[in-house]
Write an enzyme that holds these catalytic residues in place. Structure first.
Site, mmCIF file in Angstrom:
data_model
loop_
_atom_site.group_PDB
_atom_site.id
_atom_site.type_symbol
_atom_site.label_atom_id
_atom_site.label_comp_id
_atom_site.label_asym_id
_atom_site.label_seq_id
_atom_site.Cartn_x
_atom_site.Cartn_y
_atom_site.Cartn_z
ATOM 1 N N ASP A 1 -3.045 5.078 4.310
ATOM 2 C CA ASP A 1 -3.923 6.040 4.996
ATOM 3 C C ASP A 1 -3.977 5.838 6.500
ATOM 4 O OD1 ASP A 1 -4.760 7.579 2.867
ATOM 5 O OD2 ASP A 1 -6.179 6.052 2.231
ATOM 6 N N HIS B 1 -6.595 -3.533 1.416
ATOM 7 C CA HIS B 1 -6.281 -2.852 0.160
ATOM 8 C C HIS B 1 -6.770 -3.698 -0.994
ATOM 9 C CE1 HIS B 1 -4.058 -0.773 -2.950
ATOM 10 N NE2 HIS B 1 -3.951 0.209 -2.090
#
Ligand code: ACO
Length: 432
Positions: A366, A309
């Site tokens: 996700d 991320h």
């Protein structure tokens, strides 16, 4: 007294004010630097730049903390629902009973999409990207609501409540229309009496004479997926919304631009890429080691999707919540999805591997969201459009901050130019 940082360039010193946010995060305010010293602050991709002062979401990527308007994401996930969290994100406070009722009513009133807009959708080939269709449909909304979308902050803010409700409610309806259009099915109109998520499932899956009745587990799972995406600070698409909004563009146009940014596989498109990856591991009967080995090559196109991320250097708190929910939801629905087993195995293997550990790469939201959406019955090519429905409150709240800021400036970053120096035009005949 405001603290200052001292920047020394050659033998001259430049005092720069230090800003301290609510949670103690510190920033050096470099706004005057160019005027006083002739230097700009260089930060490719804005990775260490506070592009705005915001009151919406607090994110501490080192410690895996995410809060909306002060409320921790796990408390919202356990006690709130998508519509209430949307209200919180947009208006800054949890609604009381009357405010919640009025907000719900406004969403219901603004659920239907104008019949003429069907023609825009039907201009697309049926196999077009749903995100391309969605952004085009949203960018068309100002044409249908010119009184709410004047490209004039003051006027647009007067109609803000309705514009916000239109964005949240109609984006959901448009997504369902895209699904029906792509599958050659007749559109299903929203039902006033249904709650937000049940209404979406009705518009997606009902048949003309047979209503789809969402089982509570499915509606709850959808609520959770949307809620977990409601806002996420200055991510790529939200920054895009602010950037476009700063030119006094209206709410719908700004959201449409955000949807385009969200579509990329490194951002909202990652949930589709994760499912492709899990599916090919399943099809090949591999244990995932091939993907892990490829991801370690350092090539951008071989990254382990759903991992890493831009700001978390710890678990994405949303990934933990959605990972746990996967187990519960699939069990309650009696679904045994081999992709969930593969995902868990992949997560364990990656978290044992020094490449991922040393780079602090953990699963992001996700990694598991696609598995829940698949259990709900959402086809893979529509996953990112659900992310867009979920993120709409964040886009709206951020647009509003830009629009309502009396001292706001148009966003205009600087650059450091490394192209050719000045040279004279060469006529065609003399070019090699
Ligand atoms: N697989 C393998 N290696 C990775 C991955 C990954 N998923 N993510 C980052 N790395 C590597 C980088 O190559 C870099 O390696 P290096 O130090 O040897 O050069 C190192 O880890 C650090 O990378 P970051 O600076 O943390 O990554 P960056 O901020 O550039 O990118 C991003 C963040 C785009 C999310 C990246 O982690 C990625 O591509 N992940 C896969 C796609 C994905 O899941 N996106 C969804 C993000 S969440 C969201 O948008 C909702």
């Amino acid at each position: 007294m405001t603290k200052t940082a001292l920047l020394k360039i050659e033998d001259k010193e430049y005092p720069l004010p230090i800003m301290v946010g609510t949670e103690g995060e510190k920033a050096v305010d470099t706004r005057t630097l160019r005027a006083t010293s002739g230097h700009v602050a260089y930060d490719q991709g804005y990775g260490n730049t506070g592009s705005c002062a915001s009151q919406i979401t607090y994110l501490d990527g080192d410690n895996g903390i995410l809060r909306h308007r002060g409320y921790p994401i796990d408390q919202l996930a356990h006690h709130s629902d998508y519509v209430e969290t949307a209200y919180l994100v947009i208006y800054g406070e949890l609604p009381n009973a009357t405010q919640r009722k009025e907000f719900g009513l406004l969403l219901r009133k603004n659920a239907a999409v104008e019949t003429q807009m069907q023609k825009i959708l039907e201009g697309f080939p049926t196999n077009a990207s749903p995100m391309a269709m969605l952004s085009a449909m949203v960018s068309a909304l100002p044409a249908y609501y010119p009184q709410l979308a004047t490209n004039n902050f003051e006027k647009d803010l007067k109609g803000f409540d309705q514009a916000a409700a239109i964005a949240i409610s109609k984006i959901r309806t448009i997504v369902a229309m895209i699904y029906r259009y792509q599958h050659g099915l007749p559109y299903i109109f929203p039902k006033q009496e249904l709650p937000f998520c049940e209404n979406f499932l009705h518009m997606m899956f009902s048949e003309p004479y047979q209503d789809y009745m969402a089982v509570p587990e499915v509606a709850k799972a959808l609520n959770l997926v949307l809620l977990l995406h409601a806002d996420h600070e200055q991510n790529c698409s939200t920054s895009t919304v602010r950037m476009v909004g700063s030119s006094a563009s209206n709410l719908f146009t700004s959201i449409s631009a955000g949807i385009c940014a969200l579509a990329g596989p490194l951002h909202g498109g990652a949930n589709v890429a994760v499912m492709h990856m899990l599916q090919s591991i399943h099809d090949e009967g591999d244990d995932g080691s091939r993907f892990i080995a490829a991801a370690k090559s350092g090539s951008k196109s071989n990254r382990l999707m759903g991992f890493g991320h831009a700001v978390y250097r710890n678990f994405d708190p949303r990934a933990r919540i959605i990972g746990d929910a996967c187990d519960t939801v699939l069990k309650r629905l009696g679904i045994d999805d081999p992709l969930l087993r593969i995902a868990k195995h992949l997560e364990e293997a990656a978290l044992r591997d020094d490449y991922f550990v040393s780079r602090k790469l953990y699963p992001n939201v996700d990694f598991y969201s696609g598995i829940i959406m698949r259990a709900i019955g959402i086809p893979m090519n529509m996953f990112t459009t659900l992310f867009a429905i979920g993120r709409t409150p964040g886009y709206i709240a951020n647009w509003r901050e830009v629009a309502a800021d009396p001292k706001g400036r148009i966003y205009r970053p600087r650059q450091v130019y490394f192209g050719p120096p000045k040279r004279d035009y060469v006529p065609m005949a003399r070019r090699g």
